[in-house]
Design a protein around this motif. Structure first.
Motif, PDB file in Angstrom:
ATOM      1  N   THR A  35       5.576  -0.849  -6.778  1.00  0.00           N
ATOM      2  CA  THR A  35       4.184  -0.684  -7.209  1.00  0.00           C
ATOM      3  C   THR A  35       3.268  -0.557  -6.007  1.00  0.00           C
ATOM      4  OG1 THR A  35       4.745  -2.159  -9.044  1.00  0.00           O
ATOM      5  CG2 THR A  35       2.412  -1.692  -8.732  1.00  0.00           C
ATOM      6  N   GLU A  36       2.296   0.346  -6.131  1.00  0.00           N
ATOM      7  CA  GLU A  36       1.335   0.525  -5.041  1.00  0.00           C
ATOM      8  C   GLU A  36       0.053  -0.251  -5.333  1.00  0.00           C
ATOM      9  OE1 GLU A  36       2.836   4.824  -3.423  1.00  0.00           O
ATOM     10  OE2 GLU A  36       0.868   4.724  -4.367  1.00  0.00           O
ATOM     11  N   ILE A  37      -0.421  -0.938  -4.305  1.00  0.00           N
ATOM     12  CA  ILE A  37      -1.674  -1.674  -4.480  1.00  0.00           C
ATOM     13  C   ILE A  37      -2.636  -1.326  -3.345  1.00  0.00           C
ATOM     14  CG2 ILE A  37      -0.426  -3.617  -5.547  1.00  0.00           C
ATOM     15  CD1 ILE A  37      -1.658  -5.140  -2.919  1.00  0.00           C
ATOM     16  N   PRO A  77       0.831  -1.203   0.000  1.00  0.00           N
ATOM     17  CA  PRO A  77       0.000   0.000   0.000  1.00  0.00           C
ATOM     18  C   PRO A  77       0.865   1.252   0.000  1.00  0.00           C
ATOM     19  CG  PRO A  77       0.101  -0.948   2.201  1.00  0.00           C
ATOM     20  CD  PRO A  77       0.834  -1.896   1.302  1.00  0.00           C
ATOM     21  N   ASP A  78       0.270   2.356  -0.415  1.00  0.00           N
ATOM     22  CA  ASP A  78       1.001   3.619  -0.344  1.00  0.00           C
ATOM     23  C   ASP A  78       1.354   3.915   1.101  1.00  0.00           C
ATOM     24  OD1 ASP A  78       1.057   6.578   0.270  1.00  0.00           O
ATOM     25  OD2 ASP A  78       1.287   6.610  -1.893  1.00  0.00           O
ATOM     26  N   SER A  79       0.324   3.874   1.958  1.00  0.00           N
ATOM     27  CA  SER A  79       0.613   4.155   3.368  1.00  0.00           C
ATOM     28  C   SER A  79       0.151   2.984   4.224  1.00  0.00           C
ATOM     29  CB  SER A  79      -0.089   5.443   3.808  1.00  0.00           C
ATOM     30  OG  SER A  79      -1.470   5.227   3.908  1.00  0.00           O
ATOM     31  N   THR A 108      -0.880  12.109 -17.269  1.00  0.00           N
ATOM     32  CA  THR A 108      -0.176  11.298 -16.272  1.00  0.00           C
ATOM     33  C   THR A 108       0.338  12.271 -15.217  1.00  0.00           C
ATOM     34  OG1 THR A 108       1.926  11.485 -17.457  1.00  0.00           O
ATOM     35  CG2 THR A 108       0.591   9.519 -17.901  1.00  0.00           C
ATOM     36  N   ARG A 109       0.566  11.743 -14.013  1.00  0.00           N
ATOM     37  CA  ARG A 109       0.976  12.632 -12.921  1.00  0.00           C
ATOM     38  C   ARG A 109       2.384  13.184 -13.160  1.00  0.00           C
ATOM     39  NH1 ARG A 109       0.960  10.549  -6.633  1.00  0.00           N
ATOM     40  NH2 ARG A 109       1.083  12.613  -5.668  1.00  0.00           N
ATOM     41  N   ASN A 110       3.237  12.323 -13.706  1.00  0.00           N
ATOM     42  CA  ASN A 110       4.612  12.689 -14.054  1.00  0.00           C
ATOM     43  C   ASN A 110       4.940  12.026 -15.385  1.00  0.00           C
ATOM     44  OD1 ASN A 110       5.810  14.031 -11.483  1.00  0.00           O
ATOM     45  ND2 ASN A 110       4.739  12.233 -10.698  1.00  0.00           N
ATOM     46  N   SER A 139       3.885   3.681 -10.448  1.00  0.00           N
ATOM     47  CA  SER A 139       2.674   4.170  -9.783  1.00  0.00           C
ATOM     48  C   SER A 139       2.700   5.693  -9.707  1.00  0.00           C
ATOM     49  CB  SER A 139       2.558   3.595  -8.365  1.00  0.00           C
ATOM     50  OG  SER A 139       2.546   2.195  -8.408  1.00  0.00           O
ATOM     51  N   HIS A 140       3.824   6.233  -9.194  1.00  0.00           N
ATOM     52  CA  HIS A 140       3.910   7.690  -9.081  1.00  0.00           C
ATOM     53  C   HIS A 140       4.129   8.355 -10.435  1.00  0.00           C
ATOM     54  CE1 HIS A 140       4.204   6.827  -4.789  1.00  0.00           C
ATOM     55  NE2 HIS A 140       3.764   8.051  -4.616  1.00  0.00           N
ATOM     56  N   ALA A 141       4.728   7.630 -11.382  1.00  0.00           N
ATOM     57  CA  ALA A 141       4.884   8.202 -12.723  1.00  0.00           C
ATOM     58  C   ALA A 141       3.509   8.359 -13.365  1.00  0.00           C
ATOM     59  CB  ALA A 141       5.771   7.305 -13.572  1.00  0.00           C
ATOM     60  N   PHE A 158      -6.058   5.668   1.937  1.00  0.00           N
ATOM     61  CA  PHE A 158      -5.758   6.909   2.671  1.00  0.00           C
ATOM     62  C   PHE A 158      -4.982   7.892   1.779  1.00  0.00           C
ATOM     63  CE2 PHE A 158      -5.733   5.162   7.342  1.00  0.00           C
ATOM     64  CZ  PHE A 158      -6.998   4.619   7.140  1.00  0.00           C
ATOM     65  N   VAL A 159      -4.114   7.339   0.911  1.00  0.00           N
ATOM     66  CA  VAL A 159      -3.265   8.187   0.056  1.00  0.00           C
ATOM     67  C   VAL A 159      -3.185   7.565  -1.341  1.00  0.00           C
ATOM     68  CG1 VAL A 159      -1.006   9.317  -0.176  1.00  0.00           C
ATOM     69  CG2 VAL A 159      -1.791   8.657   2.105  1.00  0.00           C
ATOM     70  N   ASP A 160      -3.256   8.403  -2.361  1.00  0.00           N
ATOM     71  CA  ASP A 160      -2.962   7.992  -3.744  1.00  0.00           C
ATOM     72  C   ASP A 160      -3.774   6.805  -4.264  1.00  0.00           C
ATOM     73  OD1 ASP A 160      -1.213  10.041  -4.162  1.00  0.00           O
ATOM     74  OD2 ASP A 160       0.616   8.854  -3.959  1.00  0.00           O
ATOM     75  N   GLY A 161      -5.046   6.755  -3.900  1.00  0.00           N
ATOM     76  CA  GLY A 161      -5.898   5.666  -4.383  1.00  0.00           C
ATOM     77  C   GLY A 161      -6.001   5.614  -5.909  1.00  0.00           C
ATOM     78  N   THR A 217      11.082  11.468  -3.556  1.00  0.00           N
ATOM     79  CA  THR A 217      11.419  12.464  -4.579  1.00  0.00           C
ATOM     80  C   THR A 217      11.636  13.842  -3.965  1.00  0.00           C
ATOM     81  OG1 THR A 217      10.737  13.228  -6.757  1.00  0.00           O
ATOM     82  CG2 THR A 217       8.988  13.099  -5.130  1.00  0.00           C
ATOM     83  N   ARG A 218      10.835  14.146  -2.944  1.00  0.00           N
ATOM     84  CA  ARG A 218      10.918  15.496  -2.359  1.00  0.00           C
ATOM     85  C   ARG A 218      12.167  15.684  -1.518  1.00  0.00           C
ATOM     86  NH1 ARG A 218       5.898  13.739  -3.002  1.00  0.00           N
ATOM     87  NH2 ARG A 218       4.193  15.173  -3.469  1.00  0.00           N
ATOM     88  N   ASN A 219      12.794  14.624  -1.111  1.00  0.00           N
ATOM     89  CA  ASN A 219      13.969  14.707  -0.237  1.00  0.00           C
ATOM     90  C   ASN A 219      15.269  14.314  -0.922  1.00  0.00           C
ATOM     91  OD1 ASN A 219      13.633  15.687   2.454  1.00  0.00           O
ATOM     92  ND2 ASN A 219      12.208  14.008   2.810  1.00  0.00           N
ATOM     93  N   PHE A 231       5.521   7.574   7.438  1.00  0.00           N
ATOM     94  CA  PHE A 231       5.702   9.027   7.436  1.00  0.00           C
ATOM     95  C   PHE A 231       5.467   9.477   5.994  1.00  0.00           C
ATOM     96  CE2 PHE A 231       8.359   7.549  10.959  1.00  0.00           C
ATOM     97  CZ  PHE A 231       7.891   8.363  11.990  1.00  0.00           C
ATOM     98  N   LYS A 232       4.397  10.218   5.757  1.00  0.00           N
ATOM     99  CA  LYS A 232       4.024  10.547   4.385  1.00  0.00           C
ATOM    100  C   LYS A 232       4.375  11.996   4.031  1.00  0.00           C
ATOM    101  CE  LYS A 232       2.637   8.382   1.869  1.00  0.00           C
ATOM    102  NZ  LYS A 232       3.516   7.526   1.011  1.00  0.00           N
ATOM    103  N   PRO A 233       5.054  12.184   2.910  1.00  0.00           N
ATOM    104  CA  PRO A 233       5.378  13.539   2.462  1.00  0.00           C
ATOM    105  C   PRO A 233       4.198  14.101   1.667  1.00  0.00           C
ATOM    106  CG  PRO A 233       6.330  11.925   0.968  1.00  0.00           C
ATOM    107  CD  PRO A 233       5.520  11.156   1.959  1.00  0.00           C
ATOM    108  N   ARG A 234       3.356  14.894   2.273  1.00  0.00           N
ATOM    109  CA  ARG A 234       2.146  15.355   1.597  1.00  0.00           C
ATOM    110  C   ARG A 234       2.281  16.798   1.126  1.00  0.00           C
ATOM    111  NH1 ARG A 234      -2.079  12.126   2.150  1.00  0.00           N
ATOM    112  NH2 ARG A 234      -2.460  12.947   0.064  1.00  0.00           N
ATOM    113  N   THR A 235       1.656  17.068  -0.003  1.00  0.00           N
ATOM    114  CA  THR A 235       1.676  18.427  -0.535  1.00  0.00           C
ATOM    115  C   THR A 235       1.020  19.391   0.455  1.00  0.00           C
ATOM    116  OG1 THR A 235       1.532  17.504  -2.750  1.00  0.00           O
ATOM    117  CG2 THR A 235       0.956  19.830  -2.510  1.00  0.00           C
ATOM    118  N   SER A 236      -0.096  18.953   1.035  1.00  0.00           N
ATOM    119  CA  SER A 236      -0.814  19.817   1.973  1.00  0.00           C
ATOM    120  C   SER A 236      -0.581  19.358   3.414  1.00  0.00           C
ATOM    121  CB  SER A 236      -2.317  19.759   1.663  1.00  0.00           C
ATOM    122  OG  SER A 236      -3.047  20.239   2.776  1.00  0.00           O
TER     123      SER A 236
END
Ligand code: E4P
Ligand code: PEP
Length: 330
Positions: free
Chosen positions: A293-295, A96-98, A242-244, A267-269, A303-306, A180-182, A125-130
């Motif tokens: 891969t996220e499932i 899962p993502d989280s 696509t997201r990226n 998944s994030h691409a 909770f995140v990135d469904g 990616t953010r770090n 620990f999730k790096p969230r935009t918001s």
């Protein structure tokens, strides 16, 4: 900077002299090549006594000497308790993502293991935009993740966001993940350089290949060379559908430049589940040595990135196709 010398002996002699001239800059030698880490130009006077032996001075090298194939031609192969990463091996990291709950991560772990994954992913620990979005379950998430990985005899990979959590995450995980953010959080990279544990380093969404190699070099410079590089899509002018944009070309390029394993996260691409499979297969065809891969069993409730989560069944299909692509390209 790289200095190519006539032969190994000449390289050793010049390296010794340069070491005295530049005591703070690490000097590396491999066969007839000298790598001057962090040096972009050199005073001709320093080469004067050796000039007949100098074949070429390469100034446009990325400078990540320890990470470079020029100084470490053989593939780095990383062995964890349940996985072999790098070389001709292929690894599936999935989950899962989280980490949502102990029951959920265990169920998702069973599903991905059945499809061939040996590494269970999930973020505590999730790096969230918001700042108002779900930030992860913290240490409770780590505990649940560890328990699931132990029950299933899988490795655990989880993201570390903050230098203050390095020792905490280290108590639970088998593999650190830097997101990616770090990618250029140099304090974090230095802290992970002090650990004797693999690190998955994701490419920054706006980072160049040289940026990624130098971020890896921060970890390697500290003494930790168990590094796995990950292409996960970059920001381009067209990220409407696509997201990226999965930079498929980065995969063979990285494999030519560095000895570390190179894996991909489609998944994030993709950002949307229907493109996770084709983009993942493209990465495998380009030579990726693993996929993350996220499932989720109920993607709409994730909770995140469904939107980018594959169902367990879709993941199984992806894994089967990956094996077929690997057979075809071998
Ligand atoms: C999940 O893996 C990341 O935390 C997520 O992609 C962050 O993106 P968002 O906070 O913009 O949803
Ligand atoms: C993740 O894999 O959970 C993640 C946050 O990915 P990225 O850093 O690539 O956005």
């Amino acid at each position: 900077m790289i200095i190519v010398m006539k032969n190994e002996n000449a390289a050793q002699n010049l390296a010794k002299a340069l070491d005295t001239h530049n005591p703070i800059k690490p000097v590396f030698v491999h066969q007839n090549r000298i790598g001057l880490a962090g040096v972009k130009q050199i005073d001709d006077a320093q080469l004067a006594d050796f000039k007949d032996d100098v074949v070429e001075v390469i100034t446009n090298h990325h400078g990540a000497i320890k990470s470079s194939r020029d100084f470490h031609p053989e593939d780095t192969i990383i062995k964890t308790k349940h996985s072999i990463i790098g070389g001709d091996h292929f690894v599936f990291m999935a989950g899962p993502d989280s980490i949502e709950s102990a029951e959920h991560v265990l169920e998702m772990g069973k599903d991905v293991q059945l499809a061939g994954a040996t590494i269970l992913r999930g973020g505590a620990f999730k790096p969230r935009t918001s700042p108002y979005s779900f930030q992860g379950n913290g240490e409770d998430g780590l505990k649940a993740h560890r328990q699931a990985a132990d029950t299933l005899q899988m490795d655990m990979v989880t993201e570390i966001l903050d230098t203050r959590d390095v020792d905490l995450v280290d108590q639970y995980t088998d593999i650190f993940q830097v997101g990616t953010r770090n990618m250029q959080n140099f304090a974090l990279l230095k802290a992970l350089g002090q650990k004797n544990k693999p690190v998955v380093l994701k490419r920054g969404m706006s980072a160049t290949i040289d940026d990624l190699l130098n971020a890896a070099e921060y970890i390697a410079a500290g003494g930790n060379d168990q590094i796995i590089l990950m292409e996960r899509g970059i920001r381009t002018f067209d990220n409407k559908y696509t997201r990226n944009t999965m930079d498929v070309s980065a995969i063979p390029v990285l494999k030519s430049l560095t000895h570390y394993p190179v894996i991909a996260d489609s998944s994030h691409a993709a950002g949307v589940s229907k493109f996770v499979e084709p983009i993942g297969l493209a990465a495998v065809a380009a030579g990726a040595q693993g996929l993350m891969t996220e499932i989720h069993d109920h993607p709409k409730e994730a909770f995140v990135d469904g939107a980018q989560a594959l169902t367990p069944e879709q993941f199984k299909q992806l894994a089967d196709k990956v094996r077929r692509v690997r057979t075809a390209i071998q």
